[in-house]
Write a protein that holds these residues in place. Structure first.
Motif, mmCIF file in Angstrom:
data_model
loop_
_atom_site.group_PDB
_atom_site.id
_atom_site.type_symbol
_atom_site.label_atom_id
_atom_site.label_comp_id
_atom_site.label_asym_id
_atom_site.label_seq_id
_atom_site.Cartn_x
_atom_site.Cartn_y
_atom_site.Cartn_z
ATOM 1 N N VAL A 68 20.490 -39.804 -20.038
ATOM 2 C CA VAL A 68 20.844 -38.395 -19.929
ATOM 3 C C VAL A 68 22.051 -38.300 -18.999
ATOM 4 O O VAL A 68 22.343 -39.234 -18.253
ATOM 5 C CB VAL A 68 19.671 -37.559 -19.354
ATOM 6 N N VAL A 69 22.730 -37.168 -19.035
ATOM 7 C CA VAL A 69 23.865 -36.939 -18.135
ATOM 8 C C VAL A 69 23.370 -36.133 -16.945
ATOM 9 O O VAL A 69 22.704 -35.109 -17.097
ATOM 10 C CB VAL A 69 25.013 -36.199 -18.847
ATOM 11 N N LEU A 70 23.702 -36.628 -15.770
ATOM 12 C CA LEU A 70 23.389 -35.940 -14.518
ATOM 13 C C LEU A 70 24.680 -35.352 -13.954
ATOM 14 O O LEU A 70 25.746 -35.990 -14.021
ATOM 15 C CB LEU A 70 22.802 -36.925 -13.513
ATOM 16 N N ARG A 71 24.584 -34.162 -13.396
ATOM 17 C CA ARG A 71 25.742 -33.503 -12.810
ATOM 18 C C ARG A 71 25.367 -33.055 -11.403
ATOM 19 O O ARG A 71 24.288 -32.512 -11.175
ATOM 20 C CB ARG A 71 26.127 -32.282 -13.635
ATOM 21 N N PHE A 98 27.861 -30.731 -5.903
ATOM 22 C CA PHE A 98 28.371 -30.916 -4.550
ATOM 23 C C PHE A 98 28.312 -32.379 -4.123
ATOM 24 O O PHE A 98 27.424 -32.800 -3.394
ATOM 25 C CB PHE A 98 27.610 -30.040 -3.545
ATOM 26 N N ARG A 99 29.213 -33.174 -4.636
ATOM 27 C CA ARG A 99 29.453 -34.561 -4.223
ATOM 28 C C ARG A 99 28.197 -35.437 -4.211
ATOM 29 O O ARG A 99 28.094 -36.354 -3.401
ATOM 30 C CB ARG A 99 30.143 -34.590 -2.873
ATOM 31 N N GLY A 100 27.231 -35.158 -5.067
ATOM 32 C CA GLY A 100 26.082 -36.041 -5.208
ATOM 33 C C GLY A 100 24.905 -35.752 -4.314
ATOM 34 O O GLY A 100 23.911 -36.471 -4.351
ATOM 35 N N ASP A 101 24.960 -34.696 -3.515
ATOM 36 C CA ASP A 101 23.831 -34.393 -2.630
ATOM 37 C C ASP A 101 22.603 -33.942 -3.406
ATOM 38 O O ASP A 101 21.477 -34.163 -2.980
ATOM 39 C CB ASP A 101 24.214 -33.324 -1.607
ATOM 40 N N ARG A 102 22.812 -33.270 -4.531
ATOM 41 C CA ARG A 102 21.710 -32.883 -5.419
ATOM 42 C C ARG A 102 22.230 -32.972 -6.849
ATOM 43 O O ARG A 102 23.430 -32.822 -7.091
ATOM 44 C CB ARG A 102 21.164 -31.503 -5.085
ATOM 45 N N TRP A 103 21.316 -33.214 -7.782
ATOM 46 C CA TRP A 103 21.688 -33.464 -9.180
ATOM 47 C C TRP A 103 20.890 -32.564 -10.109
ATOM 48 O O TRP A 103 19.759 -32.187 -9.798
ATOM 49 C CB TRP A 103 21.403 -34.924 -9.547
ATOM 50 N N GLU A 104 21.478 -32.286 -11.258
ATOM 51 C CA GLU A 104 20.777 -31.586 -12.329
ATOM 52 C C GLU A 104 20.986 -32.371 -13.616
ATOM 53 O O GLU A 104 22.020 -33.021 -13.789
ATOM 54 C CB GLU A 104 21.296 -30.157 -12.481
#
Length: 183
Positions: free
Chosen positions: A62-65, A68-74
């Motif tokens: 899956v694609v994660l986005r 804010f510079r990788g602090d949290r992902w969706e």
């Protein structure tokens, strides 16, 4: 913003290094939990958006986005692979049915292309809300899409470098094309 350096170790370990202070931070902890876990390629794609350097993409099956510079992902995509259970596990430390390459249009934010190691190419024009399978009909099943590059001048075009070495075909393959069919 060249202050931040992102690196990935095998199977999805990702970190951000502050090149001013030297501090390194693991970014894997900010990912949402996913039933069954993630399937990351040995060298999973990382992409900093050319439109906003705070936005980072990391791809598994899956694609994660991260906004804010990788602090949290969706998670912004469904499983974009064939996901054939019989072919998922490779020999040794290899995982198949993963996204092997990823690109964002340098012209339009949120126009994203994903290529897999099991022969698929997907496109989203809306930042991941909906994805369309645009695999060229001539692309051999189980080929590895090893590199994608979105056109700098035509929003309908991306280029895909494909290898078929696992199919005993050592020829290089290039698929330039226009969407949505990429032919």
């Amino acid at each position: 913003d060249s202050r931040w350096l992102y690196n990935e170790s095998q199977f999805g370990g990702i970190s951000r290094i502050d090149q001013v202070t030297g501090q390194s931070v693991s970014l894997a902890a900010g990912r949402p939990q996913l039933a069954g876990g993630y399937r990351f390629n040995w060298s999973a794609p990382i992409l900093v958006s050319p439109h906003n350097s705070d936005v980072v993409y990391h791809a598994a099956h899956v694609v994660l986005r991260s906004p804010f510079r990788g602090d949290r992902w969706e998670i912004i995509s469904p499983d974009l692979t064939v996901n054939d259970a019989a072919k998922r596990g490779g020999g040794g430390n290899i995982t198949y049915a993963t996204i092997s390459t990823f690109a964002e249009s340098p012209v339009v934010p949120g126009l994203l292309w994903a290529g897999t190691d099991d022969g698929l190419i997907h496109l989203t024009r809306n930042g991941g809300t909906t994805w369309t399978n645009v695999t060229p009909p001539a692309l051999v099943p189980w080929a590895k899409v090893s590199l994608m590059d979105a056109s700098h001048s035509d929003l309908q075009t991306a280029y895909a470098a494909v290898n078929t070495f696992r199919l005993d075909d050592l020829r290089p393959h290039l698929y330039p094309g226009r969407g949505p069919q990429l032919v």
